[in-house]
Design a protein around this motif. Structure first.
Motif, PDB file in Angstrom:
ATOM      1  N   VAL A 182       0.843  -1.190   0.000  1.00  0.00           N
ATOM      2  CA  VAL A 182       0.000   0.000   0.000  1.00  0.00           C
ATOM      3  C   VAL A 182       0.884   1.249   0.000  1.00  0.00           C
ATOM      4  O   VAL A 182       2.096   1.172  -0.183  1.00  0.00           O
ATOM      5  N   GLY A 183       0.268   2.381   0.223  1.00  0.00           N
ATOM      6  CA  GLY A 183       1.012   3.622   0.360  1.00  0.00           C
ATOM      7  C   GLY A 183       0.535   4.376   1.583  1.00  0.00           C
ATOM      8  O   GLY A 183      -0.669   4.470   1.823  1.00  0.00           O
ATOM      9  N   ARG A 190      -3.771  18.065   7.266  1.00  0.00           N
ATOM     10  CA  ARG A 190      -4.914  17.372   7.868  1.00  0.00           C
ATOM     11  C   ARG A 190      -4.560  16.778   9.227  1.00  0.00           C
ATOM     12  O   ARG A 190      -5.410  16.180   9.884  1.00  0.00           O
ATOM     13  N   ASN A 191      -3.302  16.915   9.611  1.00  0.00           N
ATOM     14  CA  ASN A 191      -2.818  16.344  10.866  1.00  0.00           C
ATOM     15  C   ASN A 191      -3.204  14.867  10.965  1.00  0.00           C
ATOM     16  O   ASN A 191      -3.687  14.384  11.990  1.00  0.00           O
ATOM     17  N   SER A 192      -2.965  14.139   9.870  1.00  0.00           N
ATOM     18  CA  SER A 192      -3.384  12.742   9.846  1.00  0.00           C
ATOM     19  C   SER A 192      -2.507  11.905   8.923  1.00  0.00           C
ATOM     20  O   SER A 192      -1.817  12.430   8.034  1.00  0.00           O
ATOM     21  N   LEU A 193      -2.561  10.598   9.166  1.00  0.00           N
ATOM     22  CA  LEU A 193      -1.877   9.631   8.323  1.00  0.00           C
ATOM     23  C   LEU A 193      -2.858   9.176   7.248  1.00  0.00           C
ATOM     24  O   LEU A 193      -3.962   8.736   7.554  1.00  0.00           O
ATOM     25  N   ILE A 194      -2.449   9.291   5.998  1.00  0.00           N
ATOM     26  CA  ILE A 194      -3.283   8.867   4.875  1.00  0.00           C
ATOM     27  C   ILE A 194      -2.788   7.510   4.389  1.00  0.00           C
ATOM     28  O   ILE A 194      -1.588   7.302   4.192  1.00  0.00           O
ATOM     29  N   TYR A 195      -3.723   6.590   4.194  1.00  0.00           N
ATOM     30  CA  TYR A 195      -3.421   5.201   3.831  1.00  0.00           C
ATOM     31  C   TYR A 195      -4.218   4.878   2.574  1.00  0.00           C
ATOM     32  O   TYR A 195      -5.433   5.009   2.560  1.00  0.00           O
ATOM     33  N   ALA A 196      -3.527   4.488   1.505  1.00  0.00           N
ATOM     34  CA  ALA A 196      -4.190   4.187   0.233  1.00  0.00           C
ATOM     35  C   ALA A 196      -3.898   2.752  -0.176  1.00  0.00           C
ATOM     36  O   ALA A 196      -2.763   2.280  -0.065  1.00  0.00           O
ATOM     37  N   SER A 197      -4.937   2.052  -0.655  1.00  0.00           N
ATOM     38  CA  SER A 197      -4.776   0.647  -1.022  1.00  0.00           C
ATOM     39  C   SER A 197      -5.729   0.275  -2.143  1.00  0.00           C
ATOM     40  O   SER A 197      -6.831   0.819  -2.250  1.00  0.00           O
ATOM     41  N   VAL A 198      -5.298  -0.665  -2.977  1.00  0.00           N
ATOM     42  CA  VAL A 198      -6.182  -1.248  -3.985  1.00  0.00           C
ATOM     43  C   VAL A 198      -7.001  -2.334  -3.301  1.00  0.00           C
ATOM     44  O   VAL A 198      -6.458  -3.194  -2.609  1.00  0.00           O
TER      45      VAL A 198
END
Length: 208
Positions: A182-183, A190-198
């Motif tokens: 993933v990425g 946004r003061n946040s962790l963004i998590y991207a996945s197929v």
């Protein structure tokens, strides 16, 4: 030689570019700061560092380097260190685990760091835990994030106390597919962790 190519790739791409992005070179003279200051826009140069081959190469695995199948690491502007987590296919040296490593600007030296406890399930002989795009950093609060291979739990390192904690398991109702690769990225806006996945096929999801 593999480690020679490794040295060029890491020092030029990961260190010099990251240092320019931070725009916060230390006031003291360092090899990295001197090299970066000597470069003109759009030019490249090799930074000769200490202990890079023992730290990133000689894994005894399929490729011989610990950065196989990896695209990123992170720069901590406070300690002025570059951090990387990942591993080769089927590593055997110094053991069957992936590696947590760093480069320290003040000493111009690479080193292996202590393995966190959550590495244990990833140390199976014949296995692998590549780095991919699985590392992120919140430089303001000094938190390093890592999403292990094929795992729905993101690990967080408090860099001030050197303490690892597990974030809550991502529920299946939010992201149903446990994708291997993933990425993750820290978005300060946004003061946040963004998590991207197929998820399946060309369908994917982005969560925070």
């Amino acid at each position: 030689m593999i480690w020679r190519k490794l040295a060029i790739f890491i020092t030029v791409v990961a260190l010099t570019v990251v240092a320019f992005r931070t725009r916060s070179f230390s006031q003291s003279t360092t090899a990295l700061a001197n090299l970066a200051a000597s470069l003109q826009p759009g030019t490249w140069a090799e930074l000769t560092t200490n202990n890079i081959a023992p730290t990133l190469a000689f894994t005894g695995g399929a490729s011989g380097i610990t950065i196989a199948f990896s695209e990123n690491g992170v720069w901590d502007p406070v300690s002025r260190q570059f951090f990387y987590i990942g591993g080769d296919h089927s590593p055997t040296m110094p053991d069957t685990c992936p590696r947590f490593v760093s480069y320290t600007e003040s000493t111009n030296t690479w080193q292996m760091l202590a393995k966190p406890a959550w590495f244990a399930p990833k140390c199976t002989p014949g296995g692998a835990m590549h780095g991919y795009d699985h590392t992120a950093i919140d430089p303001l609060h000094r938190k390093l994030y890592y999403r292990p291979f094929n795992d729905m739990v993101v690990r967080r390192l408090d860099m001030a106390s050197n303490t690892w904690t597990d974030l809550p398991v991502i529920p299946a109702t939010v992201m149903a597919n446990t994708d291997c690769c993933v990425g993750v990225a820290w978005f300060p806006e946004r003061n946040s962790l963004i998590y991207a996945s197929v998820e399946t096929g060309t369908n994917g999801s982005v969560i925070e």
